[in-house]
Design an enzyme around this catalytic site. Sequence first.
Site, PDB file in Angstrom:
ATOM      1  N   GLY A 112      -3.613  -3.287  11.300  1.00 53.68           N
ATOM      2  CA  GLY A 112      -4.051  -3.885  10.117  1.00 53.68           C
ATOM      3  C   GLY A 112      -5.611  -3.908   9.946  1.00 53.68           C
ATOM      4  O   GLY A 112      -5.935  -3.323   9.481  1.00 53.68           O
ATOM      5  N   PRO A 113      -5.802  -4.901  10.730  1.00 50.82           N
ATOM      6  CA  PRO A 113      -7.427  -4.748  11.078  1.00 50.82           C
ATOM      7  C   PRO A 113      -8.088  -3.547  11.475  1.00 50.82           C
ATOM      8  O   PRO A 113      -7.438  -3.072  12.558  1.00 50.82           O
ATOM      9  CB  PRO A 113      -7.829  -6.079  12.069  1.00 50.82           C
ATOM     10  CG  PRO A 113      -6.598  -6.808  11.965  1.00 50.82           C
ATOM     11  CD  PRO A 113      -5.311  -5.973  11.499  1.00 50.82           C
ATOM     12  N   PHE A 128     -20.316 -12.663  24.837  1.00 48.70           N
ATOM     13  CA  PHE A 128     -20.380 -11.292  24.125  1.00 48.70           C
ATOM     14  C   PHE A 128     -18.698 -11.328  23.676  1.00 48.70           C
ATOM     15  O   PHE A 128     -18.430 -10.316  23.164  1.00 48.70           O
ATOM     16  CB  PHE A 128     -20.627 -10.023  24.876  1.00 48.70           C
ATOM     17  CG  PHE A 128     -22.135  -9.963  25.130  1.00 48.70           C
ATOM     18  CD1 PHE A 128     -22.966 -10.279  24.105  1.00 48.70           C
ATOM     19  CD2 PHE A 128     -22.785  -9.821  26.559  1.00 48.70           C
ATOM     20  CE1 PHE A 128     -24.431 -10.137  24.263  1.00 48.70           C
ATOM     21  CE2 PHE A 128     -24.166  -9.634  26.545  1.00 48.70           C
ATOM     22  CZ  PHE A 128     -25.054 -10.154  25.494  1.00 48.70           C
ATOM     23  N   SER A 149     -21.927  -8.097  37.694  1.00 45.26           N
ATOM     24  CA  SER A 149     -22.406  -9.705  37.223  1.00 45.26           C
ATOM     25  C   SER A 149     -21.009 -10.511  36.914  1.00 45.26           C
ATOM     26  O   SER A 149     -21.120 -11.589  37.429  1.00 45.26           O
ATOM     27  CB  SER A 149     -23.155  -9.513  35.946  1.00 45.26           C
ATOM     28  OG  SER A 149     -24.329  -8.921  36.087  1.00 45.26           O
ATOM     29  N   HIS A 183       0.898  -1.230  -0.120  1.00 48.36           N
ATOM     30  CA  HIS A 183      -0.090   0.036   0.166  1.00 48.36           C
ATOM     31  C   HIS A 183       0.674   1.349   0.088  1.00 48.36           C
ATOM     32  O   HIS A 183       1.349   1.862   1.126  1.00 48.36           O
ATOM     33  CB  HIS A 183      -0.917   0.063   1.319  1.00 48.36           C
ATOM     34  CG  HIS A 183      -1.716  -1.297   1.295  1.00 48.36           C
ATOM     35  ND1 HIS A 183      -1.387  -2.557   1.754  1.00 48.36           N
ATOM     36  CD2 HIS A 183      -3.134  -1.197   0.950  1.00 48.36           C
ATOM     37  CE1 HIS A 183      -2.241  -3.209   1.588  1.00 48.36           C
ATOM     38  NE2 HIS A 183      -3.412  -2.599   1.217  1.00 48.36           N
ATOM     39  N   HIS A 212      -4.139   3.264  -3.425  1.00 50.98           N
ATOM     40  CA  HIS A 212      -4.316   2.930  -2.021  1.00 50.98           C
ATOM     41  C   HIS A 212      -3.575   1.321  -1.724  1.00 50.98           C
ATOM     42  O   HIS A 212      -2.686   1.240  -0.652  1.00 50.98           O
ATOM     43  CB  HIS A 212      -5.828   2.580  -1.707  1.00 50.98           C
ATOM     44  CG  HIS A 212      -5.744   1.735  -0.409  1.00 50.98           C
ATOM     45  ND1 HIS A 212      -6.110   2.650   0.692  1.00 50.98           N
ATOM     46  CD2 HIS A 212      -6.079   0.621  -0.048  1.00 50.98           C
ATOM     47  CE1 HIS A 212      -6.343   1.581   1.756  1.00 50.98           C
ATOM     48  NE2 HIS A 212      -6.308   0.680   1.189  1.00 50.98           N
ATOM     49  N   GLU A 241     -17.469  -3.775  24.446  1.00 50.85           N
ATOM     50  CA  GLU A 241     -16.528  -4.941  24.453  1.00 50.85           C
ATOM     51  C   GLU A 241     -15.322  -4.657  23.646  1.00 50.85           C
ATOM     52  O   GLU A 241     -14.057  -5.285  24.165  1.00 50.85           O
ATOM     53  CB  GLU A 241     -17.271  -6.013  24.268  1.00 50.85           C
ATOM     54  CG  GLU A 241     -18.501  -6.403  25.257  1.00 50.85           C
ATOM     55  CD  GLU A 241     -19.609  -5.555  24.983  1.00 50.85           C
ATOM     56  OE1 GLU A 241     -19.787  -4.981  23.847  1.00 50.85           O
ATOM     57  OE2 GLU A 241     -20.907  -5.570  25.789  1.00 50.85           O
ATOM     58  N   HIS A 260     -28.204 -14.549  24.770  1.00 45.50           N
ATOM     59  CA  HIS A 260     -26.962 -14.581  25.926  1.00 45.50           C
ATOM     60  C   HIS A 260     -26.426 -15.718  26.258  1.00 45.50           C
ATOM     61  O   HIS A 260     -25.480 -15.886  27.120  1.00 45.50           O
ATOM     62  CB  HIS A 260     -27.649 -14.150  27.332  1.00 45.50           C
ATOM     63  CG  HIS A 260     -27.977 -12.540  27.071  1.00 45.50           C
ATOM     64  ND1 HIS A 260     -29.058 -11.806  26.229  1.00 45.50           N
ATOM     65  CD2 HIS A 260     -27.680 -11.288  28.103  1.00 45.50           C
ATOM     66  CE1 HIS A 260     -28.939 -10.554  26.175  1.00 45.50           C
ATOM     67  NE2 HIS A 260     -28.194 -10.273  27.330  1.00 45.50           N
TER      68      HIS A 260
END
Lengths: 745, 745
Positions: free
Chosen positions: A197-198, A520, A466, A108, A345, A493, A556
């Site tokens: 990267g991500p 989650f 919790s 790139h 790009h 999260e 859940h």
Amino acid sequence: MAASSSPAISQSLVGRAISHHGSADRADPAGALPGFRLSNLAGLSLESSSLRTARRMHPVLNRASPRATVRAASVETLEKTGTSMVEKSVNTIRFLAIDAVEKANSGHPGLPMGCAPMGHILYDEVMRYNPKNPYWFNRDRFVLSAGHGCMLQYALMHLAGYDSVKEDDLKSFRQWGSKTPGHPENFETPGVEVTTGPLGQGIANAVGLALAEKHLAARYNKPDVEIVDHYTYAILGDGCQMEGIANEACSLAAHWGLGKLIAFYDDNHISIDGDTEIAFTESVDTRFEGLGWHVIWVKNGNTGYDEIRAAIEEAKSVKDKPTLIKVTTTIGYGSPNKANSYSIHGSALGVKEVEATRQNLGWPFEPFHVPKDVKSHWGRHVPQGAALEAEWNAKFAEYEKKYKEEAAELKSLISGVFPAGWEKALPSYTPESPADATRNLSQQCLNALAKVLPGLLGGSADLASSNMTLLKMFGNFQKDTPQERNLRFGVREHGMGAICNGIALHTPGLIPYCATFFVFTDYMRAAMRISALCEAGVIYVMTHDSIGLGEDGPTHQPIEHLASFRAMPNILMLRPADGNETAGAYKVAVVNRKRPSVLALSRQKLAQLPGTSIEGVEKGGYIISDNASGNNPELILIGTGSELEIAAKAADELRKEGKKVRVVSLVSWELFDEQSDAYKESVLPAAVSARVSIEAGTTFGWAKIIGSKGKAIGIDRFGASAPAGRIYKEFGLTVENVIAVAKSL
Amino acid sequence: MAASSSPAISQSLVGRAISHHGSADRADPAGALPGFRLSNLAGLSLESSSLRTARRMHPVLNRASPRATVRAASVETLEKTGTSMVEKSVNTIRFLAIDAVEKANSGHPGLPMGCAPMGHILYDEVMRYNPKNPYWFNRDRFVLSAGHGCMLQYALMHLAGYDSVKEDDLKSFRQWGSKTPGHPENFETPGVEVTTGPLGQGIANAVGLALAEKHLAARYNKPDVEIVDHYTYAILGDGCQMEGIANEACSLAAHWGLGKLIAFYDDNHISIDGDTEIAFTESVDTRFEGLGWHVIWVKNGNTGYDEIRAAIEEAKSVKDKPTLIKVTTTIGYGSPNKANSYSIHGSALGVKEVEATRQNLGWPFEPFHVPKDVKSHWGRHVPQGAALEAEWNAKFAEYEKKYKEEAAELKSLISGVFPAGWEKALPSYTPESPADATRNLSQQCLNALAKVLPGLLGGSADLASSNMTLLKMFGNFQKDTPQERNLRFGVREHGMGAICNGIALHTPGLIPYCATFFVFTDYMRAAMRISALCEAGVIYVMTHDSIGLGEDGPTHQPIEHLASFRAMPNILMLRPADGNETAGAYKVAVVNRKRPSVLALSRQKLAQLPGTSIEGVEKGGYIISDNASGNNPELILIGTGSELEIAAKAADELRKEGKKVRVVSLVSWELFDEQSDAYKESVLPAAVSARVSIEAGTTFGWAKIIGSKGKAIGIDRFGASAPAGRIYKEFGLTVENVIAVAKSL
């Protein structure tokens, strides 16, 4: 002696550059540079008049393109900055990126070409670092959140004198075994802080790095000695800005008042699909103001060196807010036919366009060449870096004299060496101890460990009560109480996971933990995978780990989650069954500083089982009871977590009928896999094919454990909303069913 | 006849209320209501003066609590609205929620108590729906993004006359087999549009619903007939606002100009961990203005009925922007000791506090009671709803007369009946067809299908040119071109998935597809799991499906992803090997309207293999070649996707040496699992234990297929940055290695 102790710290840190990817051959040795025809540039000299002529011919504005509005003044001549060395250095960065991508025929170039000015100013003028010890504790941190533009960072590190990016490394960009992979990877390239990267991960990592600095500064700085004191810089692009994780992390950065976090937003209006107009028309400035950031706009990021410098100064003067410097640039600046378009790009420019760009920017050099004056200009960073570190070492020696205890603790954090005997703090249990949910037992472990591990800090994504993750002896880490160790992430999260990666990679002795409901993990999986890849020993405290959570229902209730982490490389999936196993899981999690651990914990109460142990957990799988002798049971029952109790009870019943039954806890498949064949055979003898597993999750993956004649009791559908006991019964996760299935074998 | 055709549509839709969770016993029959002591309330009459007295004593402001700043004027008397019926209805809603949570001893009463006023206004005054046909096409859509407050929606649906929420259903809230699960689930409760609970999903679903309306309106409305014309309403809380997915989806909603999306932000300043001050101090208003929304603030959401009404009117008048109505409320409004605290967020009030709340709000009725005048007031919705639908049916009949073709197409979308023979549009290939990447073959399928399936629409998260997902005959769906079918999601994977869920659940014949790199399913996994759970037949087009993507390196190379989806319930994981299998994967994906499909597609070119077929794909696993007879090969080689070619080549070599080798394509494990035992035995005979699998991903899970004597060739580590061919070789994914492993058996 104090004076000698600080270098020792540095020394020990240099040893951290160990990668699980190991070393390998360098491909493409220097000299093989096909495809470049430089003959027609040979006559160009480096005198500034020639450069100016070339620049005056810059054709970006002459292109006819309906969408290609040039937003930054990409054709302004550079004279007004009056700093020809800066220009030359910036072009060196651009061409190192161009050449490496061209040679790899992959990569790139667009971002490095557009961001070279801000990159130059950061690495050459602003940042404090020591190229010869990339792990010097008090260095400024830099994160390229737009990780695809990694050739920018490699070029800068090369100029600065990092040993990890020599000319050969640039020439083996994106090749097998190189130190210059396709995206920045801290475990491959000393000097790269995190793995990006991500998109969006990097800016969230940067928030974690800045949090760590603010926290450690609050704990260890004294009115007369600022022993922790650095900035965190990041460059993020349009892509990062669109990702939800970036918004989560940036909301927290402002909430926490991370004033030493300075993020550059490379506002180039181009993403892979073309002009950002097609999907991204929000006002980023206004959004960041809403989040609580200080926002500055540098309108000419291509040549506005002084504007960039002034923006950084302003950012530093704002102490209570992080700063976003929106820098409008032209992607692929300098390329006459491809600048300001998506085509630059993520692809090599191609021989012809490289040549045109050389003409355009007046660059007569052969590929990978760093002009002598540029080299000599950057040469000061090696001695300067050494001096910076020596100065800090001297300061540390002073500090150590005055503040012995704090210095010792800080040193242990910097070196990652834990206090001897820390593991003795872990609680132990007997079968007579009261039944309890493993989430509560987890809280006992966390609170016990926080007393002996000064680097343990963490929290939950708005589920502290919790997840049971509060450290009772500490308050909340907040803008004005940064010395505290309870982090409050809000319902974020994904940001939480990536922030913890940043904390873990800031200082070896920091042990971040974070928590939410196990299901989650789906929200934060990308960050967890990066934990595993980048060797960040984050502890993921994941409660409500099955249908056992009951009434909240299938949205859940995790089903496939255990399997999904068992399948992920370099991460430990632990599902403890009771108090001793929970303590064991924490011991494993703390010891494993180069791989993250996921602890799956119950909402519901579980009995303390005879036979469980910390030592057993360390082996991943072990026998908790057996009434056979000679490693030859008639039946093996295998359970994990909350279902181990069911297996144990079923075994009790079957033994009453005279059966020889072994019960095995398989608390961590990865750890069990790592044991010797002899040990594995002693737990699961090949000759015993009558095996029944029970686990409140998918049966996917169990075939490997139970073999083709065994049976797996599990849940291969979504859960249901009802009291937990009822769902267990309806789904056949009962002692009766285990006995029935065992008898059917 | 046109007049009769529209009711037929409605009729066919009523049949959609089929759930994969099936029916089951209702727990807790009416009458068993332990724990309520109403004696001391018996003397209260319902006269408004008594009510007023009770309200005047509202003690919220009298509580001393350092953090509990009451932000809304929660104690204003209701007189000024002058609508005692509204007040009574609102209290009915509150107490239905209180009573159901109390009986279940589980659930979230706080939101329903605070949001009852806006809920009442929406369902009683604003929304257009037909309770007796929850699937009436032109209904307004409502999404409770803060799904934990589902008793609000159940109470409203109960009052409105939906058959799915009768009194017994309220009494079996959160019990096994009930229609009132712990979070709203469209597949359990007709009238619930989508499945929410995991925060942020709902508002993103709502964006999808509003997109679908805008798209269909643009395609089918005529200057003289607005046949598609409804609003989408959502309620989201602080938790949803913190989630990154919400920011992603809301950025797109403004970009697309979804003016008929009206979202209520329940600004109650309380989340599970307490006051939102501890983690959430951004200005949501400013952020939404930055995103491009119209923002209105209703300062008194507890009793400001007219303000809420006015805000909705204003929102409707703004046609080019979605509207956020920030409604400041008191969580648990009416509870004297728990309002405005986290303790009322997610737990039953308890007998004592229920009683105190009854006193406080002047509510003398027994649990679950709906006062006669309230019942009679709401009674009009059944006839009104029938009239609305009849009116629309008449309009449709008119429309059908004038616009025959459009009407037929719209009808097919509404009924979900595809044009006969659509599957004939799928391309087919021979071994002589040129080698190609399955991502390119996928684009051929998408473009072929778009011509015959009017409901196919979708796009990519800024990777259209890499994922190859553009429909060439259509333009981009944009604010001013909403009739087009290419969606541009920007780099917002999570929002993309959830938006597609909304599109899929809007209209049975809409088939949304969405795309990114396979590894980035990690960013959107929570939305994909909801696709599977809520039975939304979204097609996930996931390219760059292995180390075969090469230089981008381990951050971009999926390893555990195939296994992670094979382990997930109700989702099809398909990894086609060539053109015919890609066509087969699309056939399967289109047919499966009640489960999503994930297509893993290659970046690299693959040969067209002899023996592959659409029919084979439909069976999940099948023989592509075999030189043995009598179902008795010496060896079975099993591959998927890009590695099937390697298996086929290895078989060719081994056959040259006289070996009897079968090659099996296991393109979808789920579909293969569903075949008869006889079929499975015909493909993988139990007697043949010499089996070798090859797949460029984790070996986790393969033990079930290859048995204890087989061998799995795969990748149980992270990938690497290098040209693809080199990585394949280094990792042993080669013909030579398959042969060597096979010979070792």
